[in-house]
Scaffold this active site. Structure first.
Site, mmCIF file in Angstrom:
data_model
loop_
_atom_site.group_PDB
_atom_site.id
_atom_site.type_symbol
_atom_site.label_atom_id
_atom_site.label_comp_id
_atom_site.label_asym_id
_atom_site.label_seq_id
_atom_site.Cartn_x
_atom_site.Cartn_y
_atom_site.Cartn_z
ATOM 1 N N ASP A 155 -45.341 -17.323 -42.919
ATOM 2 C CA ASP A 155 -46.117 -16.765 -43.992
ATOM 3 C C ASP A 155 -45.315 -15.823 -44.826
ATOM 4 O O ASP A 155 -45.295 -15.935 -46.059
ATOM 5 C CB ASP A 155 -47.407 -16.112 -43.555
ATOM 6 C CG ASP A 155 -46.988 -15.161 -42.367
ATOM 7 O OD1 ASP A 155 -45.618 -15.129 -41.854
ATOM 8 O OD2 ASP A 155 -48.002 -14.307 -41.876
ATOM 9 N N ASP B 125 -40.068 -10.460 -43.949
ATOM 10 C CA ASP B 125 -39.896 -9.139 -44.572
ATOM 11 C C ASP B 125 -38.477 -8.467 -44.082
ATOM 12 O O ASP B 125 -37.511 -8.560 -44.758
ATOM 13 C CB ASP B 125 -41.194 -8.600 -43.750
ATOM 14 C CG ASP B 125 -41.363 -6.917 -43.931
ATOM 15 O OD1 ASP B 125 -40.726 -6.411 -44.920
ATOM 16 O OD2 ASP B 125 -42.312 -6.285 -43.188
HETATM 17 P P1 5GP Z 1 -40.102 -9.771 -40.219
HETATM 18 O O1 5GP Z 1 -39.905 -10.086 -39.056
HETATM 19 O O2 5GP Z 1 -39.463 -10.555 -41.217
HETATM 20 O O3 5GP Z 1 -40.059 -8.379 -40.589
HETATM 21 O O4 5GP Z 1 -41.612 -9.816 -40.295
HETATM 22 C C1 5GP Z 1 -42.477 -11.365 -40.180
HETATM 23 C C2 5GP Z 1 -43.747 -11.063 -39.643
HETATM 24 O O5 5GP Z 1 -44.302 -9.821 -40.051
HETATM 25 C C3 5GP Z 1 -44.702 -12.233 -40.674
HETATM 26 O O6 5GP Z 1 -44.833 -13.335 -39.919
HETATM 27 C C4 5GP Z 1 -45.826 -11.219 -40.668
HETATM 28 O O7 5GP Z 1 -46.600 -11.646 -39.338
HETATM 29 C C5 5GP Z 1 -45.673 -9.818 -40.591
HETATM 30 N N1 5GP Z 1 -45.603 -9.254 -42.071
HETATM 31 C C6 5GP Z 1 -44.641 -8.802 -42.565
HETATM 32 N N2 5GP Z 1 -45.108 -8.364 -43.811
HETATM 33 C C7 5GP Z 1 -46.258 -8.466 -43.718
HETATM 34 C C8 5GP Z 1 -47.347 -8.080 -44.641
HETATM 35 O O8 5GP Z 1 -47.168 -7.541 -45.830
HETATM 36 N N3 5GP Z 1 -48.552 -8.183 -44.311
HETATM 37 C C9 5GP Z 1 -49.056 -8.789 -43.289
HETATM 38 N N4 5GP Z 1 -50.414 -8.861 -42.937
HETATM 39 N N5 5GP Z 1 -47.976 -9.205 -42.281
HETATM 40 C C10 5GP Z 1 -46.770 -9.004 -42.439
#
Ligand code: 5GP
Length: 186
Positions: free
Chosen positions: A105, A108
């Protein structure tokens, strides 16, 4: 009463349903071209957030596909990445020699995908592995992860809808939204 009226007043649309579907069609066209000679493309959907993107993208693909699901968790119930990726279910078929497209999705910090790519590489030797993310929050990146298909770049704000939740809610919205914090403060 419509569903719209039951949502918080400060929940604002960031990317409309129409914009999402148009961009996903563009990504699907590109994927159909890239994999036109594949025996089968293995779509690996990262749950829970990737379910809507994966479903809409898969419906627009005209090449042979298999769809697999894994489940990771990194946010818990917070609006900030915990920094710890929890594998909930990593069951996959043997992907050796297969074309694999991971479907996520949002990227981040990059910690989730960095973890999963490493995990995949330790157990499987796919013919190719690429990554499709609907949303890219570039500013927050802590790990370099190569993304091949990106829907939209978004700012460093918490977004919901279209698979993304806030404490379990809003995944069912057909668009991407954010909370207008100025409006909440008024
Ligand atoms: P990362 O490991 O890249 O920091 O984050 C990945 C996961 O964090 C995504 O698959 C998602 O589930 C969650 N995530 C990151 N940013 C957001 C956001 O703005 N909103 C939501 N609902 N989930 C996020």
């Amino acid at each position: 009463m419509t569903t719209e009226t039951m949502l918080p007043a400060n929940l604002k649309t960031l990317i409309s349903e129409e914009q999402l579907q148009q961009r996903i069609q563009e990504l699907a066209d590109e994927i159909n071209r890239t994999y036109r000679d594949t025996e089968a493309l293995y779509l690996v959907c990262i749950l829970k957030g990737g379910f809507m993107f994966c479903s809409d993208l898969a419906k627009k693909l005209t090449i042979p596909c298999q769809v697999e699901f894994i489940r990771l968790s990194s946010y818990g119930n917070q609006q900030k990445s915990s920094g710890v990726v929890k594998p909930v279910d990593l069951t996959l078929p043997n992907l050796n020699g297969k074309d694999v497209l991971l479907i996520e999705d949002i990227i981040d910090t990059g910690l989730t995908l960095d973890f999963f790519m490493e995990y995949l590489a330790s157990l499987h030797t796919p013919k190719s592995i690429r990554l499709a993310v609907l949303l890219d929050k570039k500013e927050a990146r802590q790990r370099h992860v190569e993304t091949h298909y990106v829907g939209f770049e978004v700012g460093n704000q918490y977004v919901v809808g279209y698979g993304l939740d806030d404490q379990g809610l809003y995944r069912n919205l057909p668009y991407i939204a954010y909370f207008d914090l100025d409006e909440a403060a008024r």
